[in-house]
Write a protein that holds these residues in place. Structure first.
Motif, PDB file in Angstrom:
ATOM      1  N   ARG A 140     -19.908   6.777 -27.156  1.00  0.00           N
ATOM      2  CA  ARG A 140     -18.600   7.409 -27.235  1.00  0.00           C
ATOM      3  C   ARG A 140     -17.698   6.692 -28.248  1.00  0.00           C
ATOM      4  O   ARG A 140     -16.906   7.302 -28.952  1.00  0.00           O
ATOM      5  CB  ARG A 140     -17.945   7.413 -25.856  1.00  0.00           C
ATOM      6  CG  ARG A 140     -16.845   8.448 -25.754  1.00  0.00           C
ATOM      7  CD  ARG A 140     -16.473   8.762 -24.332  1.00  0.00           C
ATOM      8  NE  ARG A 140     -16.266   7.553 -23.566  1.00  0.00           N
ATOM      9  CZ  ARG A 140     -16.828   7.320 -22.399  1.00  0.00           C
ATOM     10  NH1 ARG A 140     -17.605   8.188 -21.847  1.00  0.00           N
ATOM     11  NH2 ARG A 140     -16.603   6.204 -21.760  1.00  0.00           N
ATOM     12  N   LEU A 141     -17.867   5.393 -28.323  1.00  0.00           N
ATOM     13  CA  LEU A 141     -17.044   4.606 -29.230  1.00  0.00           C
ATOM     14  C   LEU A 141     -17.450   4.805 -30.687  1.00  0.00           C
ATOM     15  O   LEU A 141     -16.637   4.726 -31.590  1.00  0.00           O
ATOM     16  CB  LEU A 141     -17.209   3.136 -28.855  1.00  0.00           C
ATOM     17  CG  LEU A 141     -16.186   2.183 -29.412  1.00  0.00           C
ATOM     18  CD1 LEU A 141     -14.867   2.433 -28.732  1.00  0.00           C
ATOM     19  CD2 LEU A 141     -16.625   0.750 -29.194  1.00  0.00           C
ATOM     20  N   ARG A 142     -18.727   5.051 -30.927  1.00  0.00           N
ATOM     21  CA  ARG A 142     -19.227   5.139 -32.297  1.00  0.00           C
ATOM     22  C   ARG A 142     -19.126   6.530 -32.888  1.00  0.00           C
ATOM     23  O   ARG A 142     -19.007   6.676 -34.097  1.00  0.00           O
ATOM     24  CB  ARG A 142     -20.696   4.689 -32.357  1.00  0.00           C
ATOM     25  CG  ARG A 142     -20.923   3.264 -31.988  1.00  0.00           C
ATOM     26  CD  ARG A 142     -20.151   2.308 -32.829  1.00  0.00           C
ATOM     27  NE  ARG A 142     -20.316   2.562 -34.253  1.00  0.00           N
ATOM     28  CZ  ARG A 142     -19.860   1.777 -35.199  1.00  0.00           C
ATOM     29  NH1 ARG A 142     -19.193   0.691 -34.890  1.00  0.00           N
ATOM     30  NH2 ARG A 142     -20.038   2.072 -36.458  1.00  0.00           N
ATOM     31  N   VAL A 143     -19.269   7.560 -32.054  1.00  0.00           N
ATOM     32  CA  VAL A 143     -19.341   8.918 -32.590  1.00  0.00           C
ATOM     33  C   VAL A 143     -17.970   9.579 -32.484  1.00  0.00           C
ATOM     34  O   VAL A 143     -17.470   9.815 -31.394  1.00  0.00           O
ATOM     35  CB  VAL A 143     -20.395   9.748 -31.828  1.00  0.00           C
ATOM     36  CG1 VAL A 143     -20.506  11.138 -32.436  1.00  0.00           C
ATOM     37  CG2 VAL A 143     -21.734   9.042 -31.848  1.00  0.00           C
ATOM     38  N   ALA A 144     -17.398   9.889 -33.628  1.00  0.00           N
ATOM     39  CA  ALA A 144     -16.069  10.499 -33.630  1.00  0.00           C
ATOM     40  C   ALA A 144     -16.153  11.907 -33.066  1.00  0.00           C
ATOM     41  O   ALA A 144     -17.118  12.617 -33.315  1.00  0.00           O
ATOM     42  CB  ALA A 144     -15.534  10.534 -35.053  1.00  0.00           C
ATOM     43  N   LEU A 184     -12.273   7.060 -39.891  1.00  0.00           N
ATOM     44  CA  LEU A 184     -12.151   6.370 -41.166  1.00  0.00           C
ATOM     45  C   LEU A 184     -13.520   6.275 -41.828  1.00  0.00           C
ATOM     46  O   LEU A 184     -14.495   5.866 -41.191  1.00  0.00           O
ATOM     47  CB  LEU A 184     -11.588   4.960 -40.951  1.00  0.00           C
ATOM     48  CG  LEU A 184     -10.232   4.877 -40.255  1.00  0.00           C
ATOM     49  CD1 LEU A 184      -9.792   3.421 -40.158  1.00  0.00           C
ATOM     50  CD2 LEU A 184      -9.187   5.708 -40.981  1.00  0.00           C
ATOM     51  N   LEU A 185     -13.587   6.683 -43.106  1.00  0.00           N
ATOM     52  CA  LEU A 185     -14.810   6.539 -43.893  1.00  0.00           C
ATOM     53  C   LEU A 185     -14.534   5.391 -44.853  1.00  0.00           C
ATOM     54  O   LEU A 185     -13.698   5.498 -45.739  1.00  0.00           O
ATOM     55  CB  LEU A 185     -15.099   7.834 -44.648  1.00  0.00           C
ATOM     56  CG  LEU A 185     -15.373   9.036 -43.738  1.00  0.00           C
ATOM     57  CD1 LEU A 185     -15.163  10.341 -44.466  1.00  0.00           C
ATOM     58  CD2 LEU A 185     -16.771   8.961 -43.173  1.00  0.00           C
ATOM     59  N   MET A 186     -15.228   4.277 -44.647  1.00  0.00           N
ATOM     60  CA  MET A 186     -14.801   3.045 -45.303  1.00  0.00           C
ATOM     61  C   MET A 186     -15.842   2.505 -46.269  1.00  0.00           C
ATOM     62  O   MET A 186     -17.042   2.579 -46.025  1.00  0.00           O
ATOM     63  CB  MET A 186     -14.529   1.984 -44.246  1.00  0.00           C
ATOM     64  CG  MET A 186     -13.590   2.475 -43.157  1.00  0.00           C
ATOM     65  SD  MET A 186     -13.030   1.151 -42.094  1.00  0.00           S
ATOM     66  CE  MET A 186     -14.543   0.797 -41.231  1.00  0.00           C
ATOM     67  N   THR A 187     -15.353   1.951 -47.368  1.00  0.00           N
ATOM     68  CA  THR A 187     -16.245   1.271 -48.298  1.00  0.00           C
ATOM     69  C   THR A 187     -15.478   0.150 -48.988  1.00  0.00           C
ATOM     70  O   THR A 187     -14.263   0.065 -48.874  1.00  0.00           O
ATOM     71  CB  THR A 187     -16.863   2.252 -49.304  1.00  0.00           C
ATOM     72  OG1 THR A 187     -17.861   1.572 -50.056  1.00  0.00           O
ATOM     73  CG2 THR A 187     -15.823   2.837 -50.229  1.00  0.00           C
ATOM     74  N   GLU A 211     -18.360   4.013 -40.788  1.00  0.00           N
ATOM     75  CA  GLU A 211     -17.344   4.830 -40.132  1.00  0.00           C
ATOM     76  C   GLU A 211     -16.814   4.141 -38.884  1.00  0.00           C
ATOM     77  O   GLU A 211     -17.522   3.377 -38.243  1.00  0.00           O
ATOM     78  CB  GLU A 211     -17.952   6.154 -39.654  1.00  0.00           C
ATOM     79  CG  GLU A 211     -18.457   7.018 -40.755  1.00  0.00           C
ATOM     80  CD  GLU A 211     -19.085   8.292 -40.208  1.00  0.00           C
ATOM     81  OE1 GLU A 211     -19.639   9.037 -41.010  1.00  0.00           O
ATOM     82  OE2 GLU A 211     -19.024   8.527 -38.975  1.00  0.00           O
ATOM     83  N   VAL A 212     -15.596   4.498 -38.558  1.00  0.00           N
ATOM     84  CA  VAL A 212     -15.040   4.044 -37.299  1.00  0.00           C
ATOM     85  C   VAL A 212     -14.010   5.088 -36.909  1.00  0.00           C
ATOM     86  O   VAL A 212     -13.485   5.795 -37.757  1.00  0.00           O
ATOM     87  CB  VAL A 212     -14.421   2.638 -37.477  1.00  0.00           C
ATOM     88  CG1 VAL A 212     -13.090   2.699 -38.180  1.00  0.00           C
ATOM     89  CG2 VAL A 212     -14.284   1.939 -36.152  1.00  0.00           C
ATOM     90  N   TRP A 213     -13.777   5.268 -35.613  1.00  0.00           N
ATOM     91  CA  TRP A 213     -12.749   6.240 -35.232  1.00  0.00           C
ATOM     92  C   TRP A 213     -11.925   5.692 -34.080  1.00  0.00           C
ATOM     93  O   TRP A 213     -12.348   4.778 -33.366  1.00  0.00           O
ATOM     94  CB  TRP A 213     -13.360   7.592 -34.848  1.00  0.00           C
ATOM     95  CG  TRP A 213     -13.928   7.632 -33.464  1.00  0.00           C
ATOM     96  CD1 TRP A 213     -15.182   7.270 -33.109  1.00  0.00           C
ATOM     97  CD2 TRP A 213     -13.265   8.047 -32.262  1.00  0.00           C
ATOM     98  NE1 TRP A 213     -15.339   7.420 -31.758  1.00  0.00           N
ATOM     99  CE2 TRP A 213     -14.186   7.900 -31.213  1.00  0.00           C
ATOM    100  CE3 TRP A 213     -11.983   8.531 -31.984  1.00  0.00           C
ATOM    101  CZ2 TRP A 213     -13.862   8.217 -29.894  1.00  0.00           C
ATOM    102  CZ3 TRP A 213     -11.665   8.838 -30.663  1.00  0.00           C
ATOM    103  CH2 TRP A 213     -12.600   8.680 -29.644  1.00  0.00           C
ATOM    104  N   PHE A 214     -10.742   6.250 -33.928  1.00  0.00           N
ATOM    105  CA  PHE A 214      -9.872   5.869 -32.818  1.00  0.00           C
ATOM    106  C   PHE A 214      -8.854   6.966 -32.608  1.00  0.00           C
ATOM    107  O   PHE A 214      -8.659   7.830 -33.474  1.00  0.00           O
ATOM    108  CB  PHE A 214      -9.153   4.538 -33.121  1.00  0.00           C
ATOM    109  CG  PHE A 214      -8.414   4.535 -34.427  1.00  0.00           C
ATOM    110  CD1 PHE A 214      -7.164   5.125 -34.526  1.00  0.00           C
ATOM    111  CD2 PHE A 214      -8.977   3.962 -35.560  1.00  0.00           C
ATOM    112  CE1 PHE A 214      -6.482   5.135 -35.740  1.00  0.00           C
ATOM    113  CE2 PHE A 214      -8.297   3.975 -36.776  1.00  0.00           C
ATOM    114  CZ  PHE A 214      -7.055   4.570 -36.863  1.00  0.00           C
TER     115      PHE A 214
END
Ligand SMILES: [Cu+2]
Length: 345
Positions: A102-106, A146-149, A175-178
């Motif tokens: 749940r934490l990883r998949v937006a 967030l799509l991060m690089t 990626e990360v989401w919140f």
């Protein structure tokens, strides 16, 4: 406030998952503390019960001493012990795994924002073509992905109050989401040592109520991929003098400039490479590896290392764009690919 929250000195819980994660944290701490106390009590009891005593045999082996009972738990008791501990382990694993997913998949429909890290700052690009540096604007009560690089070394995006931390790597997208539950300002820290000024590599998340967020989006300065404004994105409130482009439109220009469109079509017709129409979000067949979802990570990998996964039926013609397409351009191309997919359901 929960006493454990205070005891562990945790920051406030500002995201939707923070409470859940803290609960797991308390659970693990309480269970391990309970275990430690139980083991210490048993040890103390044994220390007393089996202490060396005159008349109890001194140095003779324990089993032969008078007054000692043999055996401990009954046989079934031992199995119960083993089964109980195994059950506890499996329960933790199941709880933890579900939470991890749940934490990883937006959630679907999350607002997507591109993040570029570099020594020693954070830059944020929004799909409508605006950009900010050092301040990330997000709506509250809506999932944000967030799509991060990174443009140089490995950094890590850390917002303690959201309980979110994710490494940011050059030439790859992570990626990360919140979802923020409280409007407010939250600190972003870099959590991966990245050079001299690592400790000052900070930014802020400003979480606004939905209506204010919409208003501020309209006022944000625009990204300009072609000019110097983009290389050093505008500071908040300072408008770019160049023309206004959406990120997808900037991506189209970028793709044309790098020659992508010599091999890839955008209207569905076949050419040297797979067409980009409807590509993003689809699954494509890969030589010897089933199929793969075309997402930001796959697109980035295809650009940096085209032969890592070969689309079945195509020749290894695509050159690597490592070192040529930078992080900002990558974000724009991804957004362009995305726009080509929404057009074809
Ligand atoms: Cu850093």
């Amino acid at each position: 406030v929960n006493p454990l929250h205070r005891m562990l000195n945790l920051p406030p819980q500002a995201s939707s998952v923070a409470r859940e994660l803290d609960a797991l944290h308390y659970f693990v701490i309480l269970v391990t503390m309970g275990g430690a106390v139980a083991v210490s009590l048993v040890a103390a009891y044994f220390l007393f019960k089996y202490r060396r005593e005159a008349g109890r045999g001194g140095n003779t082996p324990p089993d032969d001493r008078p007054g000692y009972t043999k055996g401990g738990l009954p046989y079934w008791g031992e199995w119960l012990m083993v089964g109980g501990l195994l059950g506890l382990f499996v329960m933790w694993w199941v709880l933890g795994y579900r939470q991890y997913v749940r934490l990883r998949v937006a959630p679907a429909g999350a607002t997507e924002i591109y993040v570029t890290a570099k020594q020693w700052m954070w830059e944020f690009a929004y799909p409508d073509g605006t950009a900010t540096s050092g301040v990330l604007y997000v709506p509250t009560h809506r999932p944000v992905k967030l799509l991060m690089t990174s443009r140089d070394v490995i950094h890590s995006f850390f917002v303690p109050q959201f309980r979110v931390k994710q490494d940011v790597l050059p030439e790859r997208i992570t990626e990360v989401w919140f979802e923020v539950v409280e409007p407010g300002t939250y600190e972003v820290l870099c959590a991966e040592y990245c050079g001299t000024n690592h400790s000052t590599m900070r930014a802020m998340v400003v979480a606004l109520p939905e209506s204010e967020f919409a208003r501020m989006v309209a006022d944000r300065p625009r990204v300009d991929l072609a000019g110097p404004m983009y290389r050093e994105p505008a500071v908040v409130g300072q408008a770019s003098p160049r023309q206004r482009l959406t990120l997808a439109a900037a991506g189209e220009a970028t793709a044309a400039r790098h020659g992508c469109l010599k091999c890839h079509t955008t209207d569905g017709s076949p050419h040297l490479g797979p067409t980009w129409r409807g590509l993003y979000g689809s699954r494509v067949p890969i030589d010897g590896a089933g199929d793969v979802l075309v997402d930001a990570a796959y697109v980035t990998e295809s650009m940096m290392d085209p032969e890592a996964k070969m689309h079945t039926g195509f020749k290894p013609l695509m050159p690597s764009f490592r070192g040529q397409v930078d992080a900002a351009e990558t974000a724009a191309i991804i957004e362009y690919l995305k726009s080509l997919s929404e057009a074809t359901p």
